[in-house]
Design a protein around this motif. Structure first.
Motif: not given
Length: 326
Positions: A247-252, A270-278, A290-298
């Motif tokens: 479950f992803i929250e997107v911030k730009s 986020a607190k409730l879903k723990k590791d399922d929240y990104w 083309a090759e950009y990868v966002p910062i992903m925090i589990q």
């Protein structure tokens, strides 16, 4: 429209309208008034109902029927949709959604307060409380025409919007829901450009996730419909997973240093879903490469809120409440 139709008890069923519209189509040389239609269904019982007081009214309001010099005729767009009840039902729902897309009362029902995203059935879920007694007749119409269906989990006391009409709903109703979803006061305060940035980042993540999962999974853009779910996108950790589990929250952000604002609802989820929240942090200056990868925090609740070494947290607002008055 819905406010004007509140006083009626019955809006009709597919069987009623199929007979009515087929009769008008089969006798296009004849003229029918409201009185003629009332006589046609006088002392009849259709689907357990004998009162048809609101049927003509909703057909006229949705422009399924056209009134001209007190005579009722079929809309041209309806004539070719009467080969079966199923076909007629689809056309009726189409006209209904189009007629209601700008209706204020409709959007009091289909709003973020009552809508949620059903992960299992991959559909919008609407709580039964949205209708109240005030619009029980409208709820019954949606049920009769299968625009909504009782949620299989009866304890939820909710309905799910029929996926058969998802594309129609997205095309006709969704744009207006998106305009209204953050509320009038919040909309006045929000900067239009920030909304554009947010949607662009969410669309980027949708495409990023689709590619990450080898184009094998359909990614749900939850924030397209609902503003207060606590996350924007429901995705998967692996392409073979059956149910969404990321479950992803997107911030730009823009610039060298990543930053974002986190609402109370978002970090509570986020607190409730723990590791399922990104948390996906998307750099607007880089995301078109083309090759950009966002910062992903589990599990950002643990990784950020408890990490003072890498993240600086600042309180932007206080809620101040009077608890004792002298």
């Amino acid at each position: 429209m819905l406010e004007e139709l509140r006083r009626y008890r019955n809006f009709g069923t597919p069987n009623y309208f199929f007979e009515l519209l087929s009769t008008l189509k089969g006798n296009q040389d004849a003229t029918y008034t409201r009185t003629d239609i009332d006589k046609l269904f006088y002392n009849r019982v259709i689907d357990g109902r004998s009162i048809f007081d609101g049927c003509l009214e909703i057909a006229i309001k949705t422009e399924i029927l056209v009134v001209e010099n007190d005579f009722l005729t079929l809309s041209n767009g309806v004539v070719d949709s009467l080969n079966s009840i199923s076909q007629m039902r689809d056309k009726f729902v189409e006209y209904l959604f189009k007629a209601l897309k700008n209706d204020d009362e409709f959007h009091k029902i289909f709003c973020s307060d009552y809508l949620s995203h059903d992960i299992i059935y991959k559909s919008l879920q609407i709580n039964n409380r949205a209708f109240s007694l005030k619009y029980s007749n409208f709820k019954q119409l949606l049920i009769d025409f299968e625009a909504i269906k009782t949620h299989p989990t009866t304890e939820l006391n909710s309905f799910i919007i029929n996926n058969r009409y998802k594309k129609l709903f997205d095309k006709t109703v969704l744009p207006e829901i998106k305009k209204r979803k953050i509320g009038i006061e919040d909309f006045r305060k929000a900067m239009e450009q920030q909304q554009i940035y947010g949607e662009e980042a969410e669309k980027f993540v949708l495409n990023f996730e689709f590619a990450r999962l080898n184009e094998q999974k359909e990614i749900d853009w939850v924030a397209e419909y609902i503003v207060n779910e606590g996350f924007d996108i429901a995705s998967y950790n692996h392409e073979f997973d059956e149910l969404p589990n990321r479950f992803i929250e997107v911030k730009s952000y823009d610039g060298i240093t990543p930053y974002f604002f986190w609402s109370r609802n978002e970090y509570s989820v986020a607190k409730l879903k723990k590791d399922d929240y990104w948390l996906y942090l998307v750099n607007r200056s880089e995301m078109n490469k083309a090759e950009y990868v966002p910062i992903m925090i589990q599990n950002p609740y643990e990784e950020i809120l408890s990490n003072d070494e890498n993240w600086d947290k600042q309180i932007e607002k206080y809620k101040v409440e009077l608890i004792c008055q002298r």
